[in-house]
Structure formats: C-alpha cells, structure tokens
Design a protein around this motif. Structure first.
Motif, PDB file in Angstrom:
ATOM      1  N   ASN A 222      25.982 -25.824 -13.681  1.00 39.05           N
ATOM      2  CA  ASN A 222      26.417 -26.579 -14.776  1.00 39.05           C
ATOM      3  C   ASN A 222      25.169 -26.670 -15.761  1.00 39.05           C
ATOM      4  O   ASN A 222      25.237 -26.850 -16.956  1.00 39.05           O
ATOM      5  CB  ASN A 222      26.684 -28.045 -14.471  1.00 39.05           C
ATOM      6  CG  ASN A 222      28.216 -28.028 -13.811  1.00 39.05           C
ATOM      7  OD1 ASN A 222      28.960 -27.233 -14.377  1.00 39.05           O
ATOM      8  ND2 ASN A 222      28.764 -28.898 -13.018  1.00 39.05           N
ATOM      9  N   TYR A 223      23.753 -27.006 -15.021  1.00 40.94           N
ATOM     10  CA  TYR A 223      22.550 -26.993 -15.622  1.00 40.94           C
ATOM     11  C   TYR A 223      22.592 -26.025 -16.717  1.00 40.94           C
ATOM     12  O   TYR A 223      22.106 -25.862 -17.641  1.00 40.94           O
ATOM     13  CB  TYR A 223      21.360 -27.255 -14.798  1.00 40.94           C
ATOM     14  CG  TYR A 223      19.991 -27.208 -15.493  1.00 40.94           C
ATOM     15  CD1 TYR A 223      19.482 -26.257 -15.938  1.00 40.94           C
ATOM     16  CD2 TYR A 223      19.615 -28.411 -16.121  1.00 40.94           C
ATOM     17  CE1 TYR A 223      18.393 -26.322 -16.660  1.00 40.94           C
ATOM     18  CE2 TYR A 223      18.353 -28.544 -16.883  1.00 40.94           C
ATOM     19  CZ  TYR A 223      17.755 -27.603 -17.171  1.00 40.94           C
ATOM     20  OH  TYR A 223      16.459 -27.693 -17.944  1.00 40.94           O
ATOM     21  N   ILE A 224      22.745 -24.652 -15.914  1.00 40.73           N
ATOM     22  CA  ILE A 224      22.455 -23.369 -16.728  1.00 40.73           C
ATOM     23  C   ILE A 224      23.651 -23.248 -17.816  1.00 40.73           C
ATOM     24  O   ILE A 224      23.274 -22.862 -19.103  1.00 40.73           O
ATOM     25  CB  ILE A 224      22.780 -22.058 -15.622  1.00 40.73           C
ATOM     26  CG1 ILE A 224      21.817 -22.044 -14.697  1.00 40.73           C
ATOM     27  CG2 ILE A 224      22.953 -20.777 -16.454  1.00 40.73           C
ATOM     28  CD1 ILE A 224      21.938 -20.927 -13.592  1.00 40.73           C
ATOM     29  N   LYS A 225      24.822 -23.616 -17.639  1.00 47.28           N
ATOM     30  CA  LYS A 225      25.851 -23.634 -18.620  1.00 47.28           C
ATOM     31  C   LYS A 225      25.607 -24.528 -19.788  1.00 47.28           C
ATOM     32  O   LYS A 225      25.807 -24.257 -20.981  1.00 47.28           O
ATOM     33  CB  LYS A 225      27.107 -24.070 -17.720  1.00 47.28           C
ATOM     34  CG  LYS A 225      28.363 -24.037 -18.891  1.00 47.28           C
ATOM     35  CD  LYS A 225      29.148 -22.704 -18.757  1.00 47.28           C
ATOM     36  CE  LYS A 225      30.270 -22.852 -19.811  1.00 47.28           C
ATOM     37  NZ  LYS A 225      30.978 -21.281 -19.922  1.00 47.28           N
ATOM     38  N   ASP A 226      24.860 -25.644 -19.299  1.00 51.24           N
ATOM     39  CA  ASP A 226      24.757 -26.750 -20.412  1.00 51.24           C
ATOM     40  C   ASP A 226      23.620 -26.368 -21.382  1.00 51.24           C
ATOM     41  O   ASP A 226      23.516 -26.636 -22.534  1.00 51.24           O
ATOM     42  CB  ASP A 226      24.732 -28.136 -19.951  1.00 51.24           C
ATOM     43  CG  ASP A 226      26.033 -28.570 -19.553  1.00 51.24           C
ATOM     44  OD1 ASP A 226      27.129 -28.070 -19.886  1.00 51.24           O
ATOM     45  OD2 ASP A 226      26.171 -29.604 -18.717  1.00 51.24           O
TER      46      ASP A 226
END
Lengths: 147, 105, 583, 248
Positions: free
Chosen positions: D41-45
C-alpha cells in the motif's frame, strides 16, 4: 432467460459457473479399487514387512537372533501351518499392489505423462501385481489343498 | 524418498515370491537363494532396502496421524500422538508375527 | 509449466447485455436478494455485479451475530422496543415492526441452507447477549458469523441457473431512461472495457462507506459506491450524519474485536484497572449501546485515565476471567486477531482497544420494501436507510437487516420486473455507455500526474472526517469540514493518473472510489451540521440535548451544486412514544 | 518503533505491453508492526500507483490478498515484513495460476471446480421452514474445520500436483465438498463423491501435504482428501456388492 434479451452471447470469456453443470468427466472404475489395495498394502508393508525381513535376512547374519528362522528345516516346518501361508500370501499381494501403485505415480511425476503412456503403465504394473499375487496364491495353496 | 519405500516393498514382495518358489523346488535351491541374500554384496543392498522399508513404515504411521484426525475422536488428535499409538501397535504386531509365524524365539 | 501469463489470456467481452434485475454488490444483502428473486421465478435473469468476488464482500468480517426472536423468553414486541429505544426514536417504527417479525424466518432459512450456527447442547440454535438487547437474542456462529453467512449464501447462489455473476465489474453510474432506472454502466476490470448492464429493476447493495474515515473497522472496499450512485441519480441520502463508532477496535489497524467479547462477559478497564463503565452506565455497563460506550471511552481518555501507546490513547478489554475454554470455543477469532495483530494472548492480557468508525445508519432513502423515489431503483443493507436503525444501530441487527430486507427487496424487484413488459431501450444504455467511456477513459485516465495525488486527497479527507465529524462534533468543526470538503472536491479535479493501462486498473478504481467518497463525505458533514441536537450516535457538544420538537425527523440530503440541499421528513411513530433514553 | 528500510522485489506484468513478467525493486521505509500488505500500500500510495494487487479486509478473513512471498504462498495481510525480511522481500503472483496483471491472478478455474462439487445443502424435501434442524454441537464440530476455508487459493499455489495438472479438482474444493458431506442436514454425498471419483478428482492427489502446511486457517485439506478417498472407495465397494443400494 428473458425472451427479449438484447444480446445472448454476453460474456463468452467468463460464463458464470452453475453448480449442477455436468463436468462431463466420467467416474473411474479401477482407481478406487487400486487405491483400496494400495492403502491395505500400505498397512501390511508398514506393520508386517520390517520384522519379517529382519528375521529372515538381517538378524541371523549378525547373530542378533538365537535361532535361524530362515533355515530350511525350520522354515519348511512352519510352512505347513495355513496361517504362515496366509501370512506370506498377504505379504506378497499387499506389497505388490502397494508398490506398483506408488511406482506408477512416481513415473508419472517423473514425466511419463499423457493418456497413452499412463494407460500402458497401468496395464504393465497391474499385470505384475496380479501375476505375483496369483503366484503367491499358487504356492500358498499348493501342498495344502492339493499336491 | 518416502515414495521409494513403497517401491522397495514391492521388490521384497517379489523376493519372498522367489523364496516360496525355491522352497517348493527343494532344499538346495532354497538354501542357495537364502545364502546369496545373506552374503555381500547382496547383503549390503539388502541392508539399504531394509532401511528404506523401515523409513517407509515410519512415514506411513505419520501419514495415518495426518490423514484420519477426526475419525474416532470429537476433536482432531495432534498427529504426533496418533503416530505414537501406531508405533506401539507396530511393536505389538511384530511380536505377534514372531510367535505366530516364526514360532517364537 | 501451468498455463501462465499470455497477453491473449485476457478474455474477449461483449459491450452490452440486459437482465431482468441488476444487483450491485455481492454481500449478504445482494446475494440474499438474488436468491429470493431467483427462487420465485426461474425465468427471471438476475445479474449480480460486484467489484470484488462476492466471497470477499465486507460481510465476511462481521463477527458478532444476527438478532432474531426465536425462544419464548423473548418477544417481537421486546425486540422492536429495544431497537427503537437503541435508535433514540429516530427509527421508522412501522419498518421496525416489519423487520422484527421476519428475522426468525431468515435465521431458519439460513440454517436450512447449511449455515453452521453455534448450537446449544439440546441441538437448537443458541443465542447470546449483545449490547442494548434486553435478552439473549443474538444468533451466532462462533465469532465468524458474517463469514459463515456470506459463504453459505455465495455457495447456495451457485445452485440457481438464472443468477449470473459479473465478478470484478466496477459500477460507475446508473442508467436513467424516461425517469426510471434502467441498469448500470460498469468498468470490467479484467477486460478493461466499459460495459452496459441493462435491467428492468436495479438493487443497490454495496454496503457502507466506512473508508471516508481514517480509523475504521471497515475493509478497503467500503467506499459508499451505491450511496453515491443513487445520490447522483437524484435520490436523497437519509440520516447520513448517523455514523456508528464501535468501542472495541485494535489501535493502528482498526480491526474489530466483536461485541460478543463483552457479550460473553468481558470487562472494559482503564489505566487503573477499574471497570469505569459503572460510572457511566451502571445498569448495563459493557453491554450498553455502542454510542454510549464510545463516548464514555473518549471521556476516560480526556480525563487522562487511559493507557498510552504508539497509536494514541487506548483502554483495555479484559477477557482474562472468561478462561481459555470459553475464549477458544466462543471467541476463537478474537484470540486469533489479538495474537496476530497485537502480539498478545487475551487469556493472559487485556486487549488494547479504542473506538473507531464501524457502521453508517444512514444511506439511500427507501421505504420499508426497499423502493427509492426513482422507479426501478431499490436499495438494501447498509447502503440503504429503511431506517430501522435510526440514530444508533444495536449490534447484530445489521446482518438481520441484510437478510430480511434482502429477501423482501428481491421479491419486490422481481414483481416490478415481471410487470414491466419491455427491456430498457438500447439507446439509453448506448448513450450512457458512451458518456461513461468518455468520462472514465478519456477524462479521468487522460489526466497527467499533477501536484495532487490520489492518496494525498484521500488521506486528507479521511483525517478531517475523523477530526471534525467524529464521535463529538460542534458547529465550528463541522463548518470547517464542509469548507475543506468543497476545496478537496476542487483539488480532486487535478488528481492525475499514472496507470494508463485499461486492464485491471486499480488506480482507476481508487480514483472512482474517491470521487464517490467525496460526495458521501459531503452529505455526512452537511447533514451533521444541520442537525442541531444530540441524538444516538450524533453527539454535538454545542447542542448536548435531544430536541424532539424540532428534530424528531429524518435528514434528507439531495445532491446540488456546491453543497447538498438538506430537507427533513417526519419519523413514522406507531406504538412507542419517544421517551428519554435511559438504560 | 525503529524505522528501517526494506527492498520489495515485486513481479510486474503489464497485459497490454506483451512483455514477459519482470521484477521491479522498491526501497521503502518500514516499522516492526508493518505487514507485507502495508508495504504494497505504501508503494501504491507514494511510489508507483501502477502497482496492481488485490486486498480488502486486512484481517485475514476475506482471502483476496494471497501472493508468493519469498517463494511461499502467504496472505500478505498476515505476513510481517520483519519475519520475511532476508535482504529483500520477493513478491510474486500466486503460483500455478494465469497472471492477469502484476500480482493479480485469474482463479475462475477454482470457481468452476467449487461449483462442480455441489457446494450447497442437497435434500430430497426442503424441510419445513418453521423450525430449525436439530444439530448437536458435536455434529457442527464434525465439519467445522472444513467450513473455515476462505478460498484464498494458497493451497492451490502450494500443490505440486495442481502445478503439473491444472484440471486436478484441488485441495480447497475437496475440503468444501467434505464440509457438506459431513453436514448432518445434507443428503448429497453420493452426488459429490461421484464427481470426486474421477481421473482429475481426488485420485490425482499423492498426499504431498503442502496444502495443509500453507493453509492460513488450518482447514487441513490434505486430510480432507484422504477422508474423501476412503469414502469414495467404500461407496465404490457398496455399489459393486449391492448395486441397488442407495448410499447416504
């Protein structure tokens, strides 16, 4: 479906699956029997084989057993009892069916795949098992029921 | 490895079949066969196959523990306790074989 | 090697199709409606359109139970009274009476379909205590009731030839033709195409909108899509200010620890180990309604009697006295979650908990059979506001609501679809399809990445909702929230997109979801600002008392330029005159 | 909590680009209490919005976030970065399934298999809807373990037999078949055992046992399949010896 549906081939790529679709795969006949024999054979080989091999071929060599169960006289004498004959028949039959069933899956896993090869394997391996078991039956019964 | 044990058992099945055949054939054939089984190098092969056979028995008992957990009890038994029960059973059966089939010590 | 990737493994699709009933959302409500409609008439063709596989719907994480009157120590009257009193008299009493009468049949219907309800030793379905319920009437399946209900319904739905599932289709808009709803346009994630799914009747069952808040028990997919779809089609959203905060959520992740833990006897303790609820609600203590418990937790924190942790203040949920047997048999998931996500065993240590957003009582305004003001459009479950929950829902009424109104709405939609002779005209859906394709693929996907990011706008919205539209609210905070949400709507206009790939574009669905959430958040904030009283979950520090004279009414939020238009409609009172809500 | 860096090596595949799947590396900060899903999620955001994967509940109950983490099929929402952080965390799509995009796989094939085992209560007459069937706690216990399957597909990813022959019915579908066979309210055992008594049914399973090892809800599908083999064999014998008898 409603009769005036606008487009019928609605989603050929992902037709929703319904439960009682016949998968079209026929029931197999042999496999349950072979698996039954395989697991029966498994119990026989697991419980009965180690002690037998130990007594006949391992213990006497290293002197781990006072007598020599495999000596001709003693073995021939025991062989007269029907129980011993039944024991060896079960041993041989069980192990053959167990081993051949396992061997087939090992060969298939090793790459001998395809309907033709697997059918051939089935025939050969089961033939060995059946012939071996009949042989064991023949010896077990010979001299007891008929000369 | 575990699979090999199953195949070894079939091999021994054939060996015992031959044992019965030689028994039928008479003392000389029988004793010759038994002696070849007991002298190196066949003996060493025998010992290796025997080890595989024992390993096959052990793995089979483990599988029973994993395959039939809820069969007889309300809560699935941990497979280790089923394995223990099987080993005890194994020793009992082996003793029975010694007496019934080979006529005791 | 198995059939691995290959560019042509993406199946070919057809643009438009039509069904008798289109159900948006594959959770308990959607599936129950689909089965009800499919059962009454095998000729009806029902489409269940869901943006995730149905067994991933958020129903799966419900833990507590399903309320129903089953035994003689209980009565429909009592269940209705508990529900209405819990709702602080904002529930429509005719809908509540309709609801409580049908709950028992649903429990038995689910049981006949194989749902593994927990059992008493005598073999009958067992029930346990729950917050705000005067007797034990919550049917449960260990503490995975939602999971078992959803999988039972999903697997049972596979029995019906006429239920067609559109898995992983993201509905972007309703098709309105001649003043009636005529189906939906949906983005097929796997085909990367916009598909028109026409329908004589459409049922919205997309669940709540918990993800407008930052700290919530809700899953990622609960973005209020159905509410926004109806809102944009001119259907009002009712009582949106009524947002329930569940007292026991794990700090940081927001994962729910079911009320059943308290139902089985768990205590809430503060820093000094004191069961502080005796000071707030001596009669019910831990089994009081959720709004009262959540507010008392905040007051304990403000008074400095709470623990401190990496994710802020929290209190303790103490199950140690229940013993390992009860916990493993009745609360296995509570133990599993505590061990995995907090690294502690509830048998030996209290579980850190703090209140978090959990449920939205508000939703698409419907009558008691799920019909909205737009002909052919129905809504059911947490998406809808039939209003049996009013200002505060009692635990375990929600799953019953999905089942009761799911069945009822499915039957109503089936009836409506059978009377309507012709399928919706192709022109409307073709035109809607073209408009949506332009809006989504050229409009949204075409935008270059500017200074605004999807995550940036989303997190800001979530944080401001937590801060200003949380458990305690007041005028200044609400006014600030309304203003900021309007600015966020403008900034959303310049949120660019990096993923230009049409197939399975989850950045696209993220943008569409944020678009929906901004609408829903605005309706919550404005509704809350206009209700100048405290009632149930809506608690105003500047208007602490309940004002039945002016506000014994439902709030209706209509979509309008700039800010939503707020209107009111009276509450239907049948037998129970509003009295002061005391426990 | 100490803040450190970790490298996520994620398998990427863009369906419309036509190129083969390749690894892409991301260096991201992480804390002790972060799970692999938090990293994604960190990467996606913040890093790469094009990274595509499925997730929803983040509490290990919905079953949508499965992936191969360092070669092992796992639920990314239940796998802590600290436990898999050996230099880099390598994330591939679930093995044995066609890849749609990045970590998203197509498992409609499983839904076909699930539907084929008649996953619902089958009864001659539907039973009267005014009262529930009597089922004692120990009856529920008999099928409870199999009823916990969340359809997360980790068992299919771990099964070598499914890897080499995709038509194998597989662990989860078999476990769910046993769940209904063992339910005292169901009378469809014969129908299900007939479907499972096929070449690609339970007989293809050589009891490797990997499926039970990776199952996050210890449904133990391996034991379920062996039990089904016993039931299928007994049914087969009954039909041979007493062709007319109707088996329960």
């Amino acid at each position: 479906m409603g009769s005036t549906r606008e487009s019928l081939a609605w989603n050929p790529g992902r037709e929703t699956v319904h439960a009682d679709e016949k998968t079209g795969e026929p029931e197999v006949f042999l496999e349950p029997l072979l698996w039954g024999l395989f697991s029966l054979g498994g119990f026989i080989t697991a419980f009965l084989f180690p002690i037998t091999v130990f007594l006949l071929f391992v213990a006497p060599v290293f002197g781990w057993w006072p007598t020599d169960p495999a000596a001709y006289a003693t073995f021939a004498a025991h062989w007269q009892e029907p129980l011993v004959r039944l024991f060896f028949f079960a041993l041989i039959g069980g192990s053959l069916f167990h081993g051949t069933h396992r061997l087939k899956f090992m060969l298939v896993d090793a790459g001998l795949r395809g309907p033709g090869i697997e059918a051939a394997l089935d025939i050969i391996l089961n033939a060995i098992a059946i012939v071996g078991t009949l042989g064991a039956l023949y010896y077990a019964v010979r001299g007891w029921l008929f000369v | 490895m575990r699979e090999l044990g199953g195949v070894v058992s079939a091999l021994y099945g054939l060996i015992f079949l031959n044992l019965l055949r030689t028994l039928r054939a008479g003392e000389s054939a029988y004793t010759a066969f038994v002696d070849t089984m007991r002298t190196p190098p066949v003996l060493y092969v025998n010992l290796v196959l025997f080890a595989l056979l024992v390993w096959h028995a052990v793995t089979w008992f483990m599988l029973i523990g994993k395959a039939q957990p809820i069969q007889f009890t309300e809560r699935p038994l941990p497979w280790k306790s089923v394995f223990g029960v099987n080993v005890l059973l194994w020793i009992g059966v082996s003793a029975a074989v010694v007496y019934l089939v080979f006529g005791g010590i | 090697m198995p059939k691995a990737y290959s560019p042509n493994s993406v199946p070919r699709f057809v643009e438009r199709t039509a069904h008798d009933i289109v159900i948006v959302g594959g959770g308990a409500a959607g599936l129950r409606a689909a089965i009800a409609a499919a059962e009454t008439d095998p000729d009806l063709s029902i489409a269940v359109v869901s943006k995730v596989y149905p067994m991933r719907s958020h129903t799966v994480s419900a833990e507590g139970g399903t309320a129903a009157v089953l035994r003689d120590y209980d009565s429909l009257e009592l269940h209705a009274l508990d529900t209405i009193k819990g709702s602080d008299f904002l529930a429509d009493q005719d809908a509540v009476e309709f609801f409580v009468a049908r709950c028992p049949k649903e429990i038995i219907q689910l049981e006949h379909w194989g749902c593994p309800w927990s059992r008493d030793p005598d073999g009958r379905v067992s029930q346990r205590a729950f917050g705000g319920m005067s007797v034990k009437r919550t049917v449960f399946a260990a503490d995975k009731v939602g999971f078992h209900i959803l999988h039972t319904l999903f697997q049972t739905s596979m029995k019906f030839e006429n239920i067609h599932r559109f898995d992983e289709y993201f509905v972007t808009s309703l098709i309105v033709d001649g003043g009636a709803c005529a189906g939906v346009t949906a983005l097929d994630l796997r085909g990367g195409r916009m598909v028109g799914i026409g329908g004589k009747a459409t049922i919205l069952a997309t669940g709540g909108c918990g993800r407008v808040y930052e700290f919530t028990t809700n899953g990622f997919i609960k973005t209020g899509d159905g509410m926004a779809l109806a809102y944009r089609a001119g259907v009002p959203l009712k009582d949106m200010e009524m947002v329930q905060f569940h007292p026991t959520c794990l700090p940081g992740t927001g994962i729910l620890i079911t009320e059943a833990a308290r139902g089985e006897g768990g205590y809430l303790i503060n820093k000094d180990g004191e069961r502080y609820m005796q000071r707030y609600l001596p009669s019910k203590m831990e089994l009081g309604p959720r709004d009262i418990l959540s507010r008392s937790m905040i007051q304990e924190m403000k008074a400095g009697r709470a623990f401190d942790g990496p994710y802020g203040q929290y209190l303790g949920l103490d199950l140690r006295h229940l013993g390992a047997a009860t916990i493993d048999q009745k609360l296995p998931m509570v133990r599993e979650l505590a061990e995995k996500y907090m690294g502690l065993d509830p048998i030996h240590e209290p579980i850190p908990v703090r209140p978090g957003q959990h449920y939205v009582m508000g939703g698409v305004s419907t009558n008691s059979t799920g019909e909205t003001t737009l002909p052919g459009l129905y809504a059911v479950g947490e998406t809808a506001c039939v209003s049996i929950n009013g200002a505060n829902r009692l635990g375990s009424n929600s799953l019953s609501e999905c089942l009761v109104f799911g069945e009822w709405c499915g039957l109503a939609a089936a009836q409506y679809a059978k009377q309507k002779a012709a399928y919706p005209r192709g022109t409307a859906s073709r035109e809607a399809l073209r408009k949506e394709e332009a809006r989504v693929f050229d409009g949204l996907m075409g935008r270059e990445r500017g200074k605004e990011t999807l995550a940036g706008v989303r997190v800001e919205m979530q944080q401001l909702m937590d801060r200003d539209v949380g458990i305690f609210r007041e005028e200044a905070g609400l006014a600030d929230a309304c203003g900021k949400l309007a600015k966020l709507r403008d900034r959303f206009g310049s949120v660019g997109m990096a993923d230009k790939d049409r197939v399975f574009n989850t950045e696209m669905t993220g943008v569409l979801e944020l678009d929906f959430m901004l609408d829903v958040a605005a309706s919550i904030a404005h509704s809350a600002r206009n209700r100048r009283e405290s009632r149930g979950a809506h608690s105003r520090t500047d208007f602490p008392n309940r004002d039945d004279a002016n506000y014994l009414k439902h709030t209706l939020a209509y979509r309008a330029d700039g800010a939503p238009r707020i209107d009111y409609v009276p509450v239907k009172i049948t037998k129970w005159q509003p009295v002061e809500r005391k426990y | 909590m100490a803040e450190r860096d970790v490298v996520f090596r994620v398998k990427r595949y863009r369906p419309t680009s036509g190129s083969k799947p390749t690894y892409q590396e991301y260096r991201i900060p992480y804390r002790d209490d972060m799970v692999v899903l938090d990293g994604l999620n960190y990467i996606k955001d913040h890093v790469d919005p094009t990274l595509t994967y499925r997730w929803s509940c983040r509490m290990g109950i919905c079953g949508s976030c499965g992936a191969n983490v360092n070669g092992q099929p796992k639920l990314t929402c239940g796998t802590y970065i600290r436990d898999v952080h050996k230099g880099a965390v390598t994330i591939d799509p679930l093995a044995n399934f066609p890849i749609l995009k990045d970590l998203v796989v197509d498992f409609d094939d499983f839904l076909e298999k699930l539907a084929s085992v008649t996953p619902y209560i089958v009864r001659e007459e539907p039973g009267d809807l005014t009262k529930e069937f009597v089922q004692y706690p120990e009856d529920v216990e008999a099928y409870r373990q199999q009823s916990l399957c969340i359809n997360c597909m980790l068992c299919y990813a771990a099964c070598p037999v499914f890897g080499t022959s995709p038509e194998f019915v597989g662990p989860a579908a078999s476990a769910l078949a046993l769940r209904y066979i063992r339910d005292t309210r169901d009378e469809g055992a014969d129908q299900r055992l007939a479907r499972l008594n096929t070449k690609a049914g339970v007989w293809e399973c050589t009891f490797v046992g990997e499926c039970s090892v990776v199952c996050p809800k210890n449904v133990d599908p391996a034991a379920a399949i062996q039990t089904l083999k016993v039931l299928a064999t007994m049914r087969h014998m009954r039909r041979l010896l007493m062709p007319k008898a109707e088996s329960r």
